[in-house]
Design a protein around this motif. Structure first.
Motif, mmCIF file in Angstrom:
data_model
loop_
_atom_site.group_PDB
_atom_site.id
_atom_site.type_symbol
_atom_site.label_atom_id
_atom_site.label_comp_id
_atom_site.label_asym_id
_atom_site.label_seq_id
_atom_site.Cartn_x
_atom_site.Cartn_y
_atom_site.Cartn_z
ATOM 1 N N GLN A 164 -8.221 -2.091 1.823
ATOM 2 C CA GLN A 164 -6.931 -2.751 1.684
ATOM 3 C C GLN A 164 -6.257 -2.965 3.032
ATOM 4 O O GLN A 164 -5.580 -3.969 3.251
ATOM 5 C CB GLN A 164 -6.016 -1.934 0.765
ATOM 6 N N GLN A 212 -11.281 2.822 -0.282
ATOM 7 C CA GLN A 212 -10.370 1.862 -0.898
ATOM 8 C C GLN A 212 -9.166 1.595 -0.010
ATOM 9 O O GLN A 212 -8.721 0.448 0.132
ATOM 10 C CB GLN A 212 -9.916 2.385 -2.269
ATOM 11 N N LEU A 230 0.829 -1.203 0.000
ATOM 12 C CA LEU A 230 0.000 0.000 0.000
ATOM 13 C C LEU A 230 0.866 1.256 0.000
ATOM 14 O O LEU A 230 0.522 2.262 -0.629
ATOM 15 C CB LEU A 230 -0.922 -0.016 1.222
ATOM 16 N N GLN A 272 -7.867 -5.972 4.702
ATOM 17 C CA GLN A 272 -7.397 -7.239 4.133
ATOM 18 C C GLN A 272 -6.103 -7.699 4.783
ATOM 19 O O GLN A 272 -5.790 -8.875 4.783
ATOM 20 C CB GLN A 272 -7.184 -7.086 2.630
ATOM 21 N N ARG A 273 -5.359 -6.748 5.322
ATOM 22 C CA ARG A 273 -4.099 -7.072 5.962
ATOM 23 C C ARG A 273 -4.222 -7.117 7.496
ATOM 24 O O ARG A 273 -3.248 -6.955 8.228
ATOM 25 C CB ARG A 273 -3.019 -6.056 5.565
#
Length: 434
Positions: free
Chosen positions: A423, A419, A14, A426-427
């Motif tokens: 992300q 967004q 990212l 998700q981590r």
């Protein structure tokens, strides 16, 4: 908040995406300051300053394109046309998808069809860029843009230098389109939206400082407070949605049971976004262009009295009605209740208390029409903010928190933050705004 920012840069993937996006933004801003060949920068700077002080019709006629170019249009830079040709091409293709059967078939083909439509959009963008650049350069050469300035803004009026200017602006539009796609593929957020956000936000400091210099600190702080309140209201409305519950019946496929899940259809209050404002503004540019082409006719005199400056009550009443009308029009062509109802019926979905098929389509249409009414009124009121600023500040073109600009800035900001947050989640991080 600091921990959230630390989480963003802790993620290597990212972090690279954010730095890549910032790098593209820097290149984009650099291209917005580089002038095209054959431009007399000394005379151009003087003409821009005189036009700003005179508040002539230049600002009204080209305000939308100049807004999306971050002021680069009146500076005649390489990226003078900004992202406006691509926006216009995207809107045209979206409308043509409903009208042309071939495009509608491509849309239903999935990824391959979408890629083909994107290719057509690029071709149309280049064509529109050539037309826009030709018109703009011709008006600059003939002194129809800065009418209050007698100086020449170009060094030579010969054919070859003029063609080079047009090709340079067209190539700049193609590069802007490419930069936007790079951000979408390798960066954070939607590329075109990020570039529009950058160009609009770039004008905020200068506009605010002009208000402070001309009106004083009190009005400067008052404008800031009003801007924050407007942003809070827009965020509240943009986040508002009606969640229509959908339930899927259980199905036996082989030896396994499928279905039985519950979900919902999110219907936003402002389903059409900022597109109706762009539509309405484009329609209202036509009378101004007619008045410039035929300045001596009676119709042009009438237009000059009521439809040029943007602060007259007939202009604003018509603008408000066009925004409301285009809201209903755009929602009707982008949201198809019959198609959604058929898809739900195909996979065994239904709305509790509503029969599948035609009753579901009628119910969705009814709900959407009730949501569009307050959404269209909200969009029309926000679009009239520059007019209210004209009464308060004295010059609507200086007001940085105008309707279209603040809608785009808030919308792109919310979408980008979502967004980044997805992300991070998700981590296994907590998110960005939690």
């Amino acid at each position: 908040m600091l921990s959230a920012i630390r989480n963003v840069f802790r993620s290597g993937d990212l972090n690279k995406k954010i730095l890549f996006t910032l790098f593209i933004v820097v290149i984009f801003r650099l291209g917005s300051t580089l002038p095209v060949p054959n431009v007399n920068m000394v005379n151009l700077s003087g003409c821009v300053k005189q036009a700003a002080e005179a508040s002539d019709e230049t600002a009204g006629l080209f305000s939308m394109i100049n807004l999306f170019s971050g002021g680069a249009m009146l500076q005649m830079s390489v990226f003078a046309l900004g992202i406006m040709p691509y926006i216009t091409a995207s809107i045209i293709m979206q409308l043509m998808t409903v009208v042309v059967p071939r495009l509608e078939t491509l849309k239903k083909e999935g990824a391959s069809g979408t890629a083909k439509i994107t290719q057509y959009t690029r071709y149309l963008t280049v064509i529109l860029a050539v037309l826009n650049a030709t018109t703009y350069v011709s008006m600059a050469v003939n002194k129809q843009i800065f009418r209050s300035c007698p100086d020449d803004v170009v060094h030579s009026n010969e054919l070859f230098p003029i063609v080079v200017m047009i090709l340079t602006m067209t190539a700049g539009t193609g590069m802007v389109m490419w930069l936007g796609e790079l951000i979408t593929d390798h960066g954070v957020g939607r590329g075109m939206s990020i570039l529009i956000f950058t160009q609009i936000a770039a004008r905020f400091p200068d506009s605010l400082w002009q208000i402070q210099q001309q009106k004083g600190w009190f009005l400067f702080l008052l404008v800031l407070a009003i801007g924050l309140l407007v942003m809070v209201g827009i965020i509240f409305m943009e986040q508002g949605q009606r969640r229509v519950p959908v339930q899927y019946a259980k199905r036996m496929v082989g030896r396994k049971m499928y279905g039985g899940s519950k979900t919902y259809i999110p219907l936003k209050v402002n389903q059409s976004g900022v597109i109706p404002v762009i539509f309405a503004s484009s329609i209202l540019y036509l009378p101004s262009m007619f008045a410039q082409m035929f300045p001596t006719s009676k119709v042009s005199i009438f237009i000059g009295q009521y439809f040029v400056k943007g602060s007259e009550w007939p202009y604003n009443v018509l603008f408000f009605l066009l925004v409301v009308s285009f809201c209903y029009f755009y929602v009707s062509i982008t949201f198809n209740p019959v198609e959604i109802s058929d898809n739900m019926k195909k996979y065994g979905g239904f709305i509790p208390g509503i029969r599948a098929g035609a009753p579901t389509a009628r119910y969705l249409k009814y709900v959407l029409s009730r949501l569009t009414f307050p959404g269209s009124l909200y969009l029309g009121i926000v679009a009239l903010i520059p007019t209210l600023a004209f009464v308060l500040v004295g010059a609507s073109q200086q007001f940085p928190f105008g309707g279209t600009s603040i809608l785009i800035v808030v919308g792109v900001g919310l979408d980008t933050v979502k967004q980044i947050q997805s992300q991070l989640e998700q981590r296994s991080y907590e998110g960005f705004l939690k």
